[in-house]
Scaffold this motif. Structure first.
Motif, PDB file in Angstrom:
ATOM      1  N   PRO A  38       0.835  -1.220   0.000  1.00 25.85           N
ATOM      2  CA  PRO A  38       0.000   0.000   0.000  1.00 25.85           C
ATOM      3  C   PRO A  38       0.859   1.254   0.000  1.00 25.85           C
ATOM      4  O   PRO A  38       1.945   1.284   0.595  1.00 25.85           O
ATOM      5  CB  PRO A  38      -0.804  -0.130   1.307  1.00 25.85           C
ATOM      6  N   TYR A  45      -1.474   6.046   2.124  1.00 25.87           N
ATOM      7  CA  TYR A  45      -2.767   5.357   2.091  1.00 25.87           C
ATOM      8  C   TYR A  45      -3.292   5.204   3.511  1.00 25.87           C
ATOM      9  O   TYR A  45      -2.555   4.837   4.439  1.00 25.87           O
ATOM     10  CB  TYR A  45      -2.621   3.985   1.430  1.00 25.87           C
ATOM     11  N   LYS A  46      -4.571   5.485   3.676  1.00 28.77           N
ATOM     12  CA  LYS A  46      -5.239   5.339   4.969  1.00 28.77           C
ATOM     13  C   LYS A  46      -6.429   4.411   4.802  1.00 28.77           C
ATOM     14  O   LYS A  46      -7.265   4.622   3.923  1.00 28.77           O
ATOM     15  CB  LYS A  46      -5.711   6.697   5.503  1.00 28.77           C
ATOM     16  N   GLU A  47      -6.487   3.403   5.648  1.00 26.41           N
ATOM     17  CA  GLU A  47      -7.595   2.466   5.570  1.00 26.41           C
ATOM     18  C   GLU A  47      -8.878   3.135   6.040  1.00 26.41           C
ATOM     19  O   GLU A  47      -8.861   3.923   6.988  1.00 26.41           O
ATOM     20  CB  GLU A  47      -7.319   1.234   6.427  1.00 26.41           C
ATOM     21  N   GLU A  70     -12.184   3.856   8.006  1.00 25.08           N
ATOM     22  CA  GLU A  70     -12.580   3.493   9.364  1.00 25.08           C
ATOM     23  C   GLU A  70     -13.759   2.534   9.338  1.00 25.08           C
ATOM     24  O   GLU A  70     -14.730   2.744   8.618  1.00 25.08           O
ATOM     25  CB  GLU A  70     -12.953   4.754  10.155  1.00 25.08           C
ATOM     26  N   ARG A  71     -13.612   1.504  10.131  1.00 25.64           N
ATOM     27  CA  ARG A  71     -14.667   0.494  10.196  1.00 25.64           C
ATOM     28  C   ARG A  71     -15.624   0.829  11.326  1.00 25.64           C
ATOM     29  O   ARG A  71     -15.228   0.943  12.483  1.00 25.64           O
ATOM     30  CB  ARG A  71     -14.062  -0.897  10.429  1.00 25.64           C
TER      31      ARG A  71
END
Length: 315
Positions: free
Chosen positions: A183, A187-189, A191-192
């Motif tokens: 990645p 890159y920032k995942e 938020e879940r």
């Protein structure tokens, strides 16, 4: 053993040079690869040695102990100087005129490389793997920890070499190498958010709203005459519920009993029928007094022809 006044010794090539970027020799094309330009004396020394081809070199900055690897493009530099891509100087923390050690090496052919772009923009390219494959044709080797530059569409993309196999430095000339992407650095995942538990309170709110909503009442609009004249009797506004009208009539007593039938008949006409013309007010009278209408019909005189007055055209 010395060669033409320069300190080439032993059966391997190792020499120190002052490094300068490619802009000093007006060869900007070397910025798109990993090849350097060396002096002619280096070619004479390399030709006398039994070295492996293609020629690969180790670049070392003795002050910072940074190491990288490269190939050679030409032997046209001034003696004691080499020219290299600027991004390679940045990897080695070198400035213009700094000393760098150049040594010939033999590298194994690469089997696997893992790359990590600096920005997400590189992944927005329509086919990043094809662009990378085209760019790596100008490279002869890759070193773990380096950052290479990929130029595409007038923009520069920097990519880190995260991992190489079977060693930390590999040759990518005439070899099938598996490429993997990590990645991007920025890159920032996403938020879940946890699954929301159903609660009883929101379920009760729609029921209350459903009770408040008024029911559909047909033919509750205002009446209009086709001839444009105002109505003699305006229909009373219909209430939202029939129970409230009934309660109001009971509380008013017998004083309004006479007005109730007329209002009920008018509401029936406005709600259940479409009445046109001036017969809107005569309809209830026909239903109440059919006997009187028959008497009026009997009393009407019969038609008598030629019963008018006579006039003379002469005056």
């Amino acid at each position: 053993m010395f060669f033409d006044g320069y300190g080439y010794h032993g059966r391997s090539f190792e020499q120190t040079y002052r490094c300068y970027p490619a802009s000093f020799i007006e060869k900007p094309q070397i910025e798109n690869g990993d090849k350097i330009i060396m002096p002619p004396s280096a070619l004479d020394r390399l030709a006398s040695l039994h070295i492996d081809y293609p020629m690969l070199f180790e670049l070392r900055n003795a002050n910072t102990e940074r190491v990288s690897h490269c190939g050679v493009l030409e032997f046209i530099a001034e003696e004691g100087m080499i020219y290299m891509p600027y991004w390679m100087m940045e990897n080695l923390f070198l400035q213009e005129g700094d000393i760098v050690t150049v040594k010939n090496v033999t590298l194994p052919k690469g089997k696997y490389v893992k790359l990590q772009p600096h920005t997400k923009d590189f992944l927005d390219i329509s086919n990043p793997k094809a662009i990378l494959e085209t760019t790596l044709r100008n490279f002869s080797c890759l070193t773990t920890g380096d950052s290479i530059m990929v130029a595409y569409n007038n923009k520069k993309y920097y990519i880190d070499i995260v991992e190489t196999k079977p060693s930390n430095a590999i040759s990518i000339i005439e070899t099938d190498c598996e490429v993997d992407f990590a990645p991007p650095l920025d890159y920032k995942e996403p938020e879940r958010t946890g699954p929301s538990r159903p609660s009883k309170a929101p379920a009760e709110v729609p029921e209350a709203e459903a009770e408040v909503e008024p029911k559909f009442n047909p033919f509750t609009g205002g009446a209009r005459r086709l001839d444009g004249k105002p109505l003699k009797q305006q229909p009373p506004p219909s209430s939202s519920s029939g129970s409230s009208d009934k309660q109001a009539n009971v509380t008013n007593g017998g004083s309004k009993s006479g007005a109730a039938p007329s209002s009920q008949t008018s509401t029936r006409q406005s709600q259940g029928k479409l009445v046109f013309g001036s017969n809107a007010n005569r309809a209830p009278e026909k239903q109440k007094e059919p006997v009187k209408e028959e008497a009026q019909k009997k009393e009407e005189p019969k038609f008598q022809p030629f019963s008018g007055k006579k006039y003379s055209l002469r005056g």
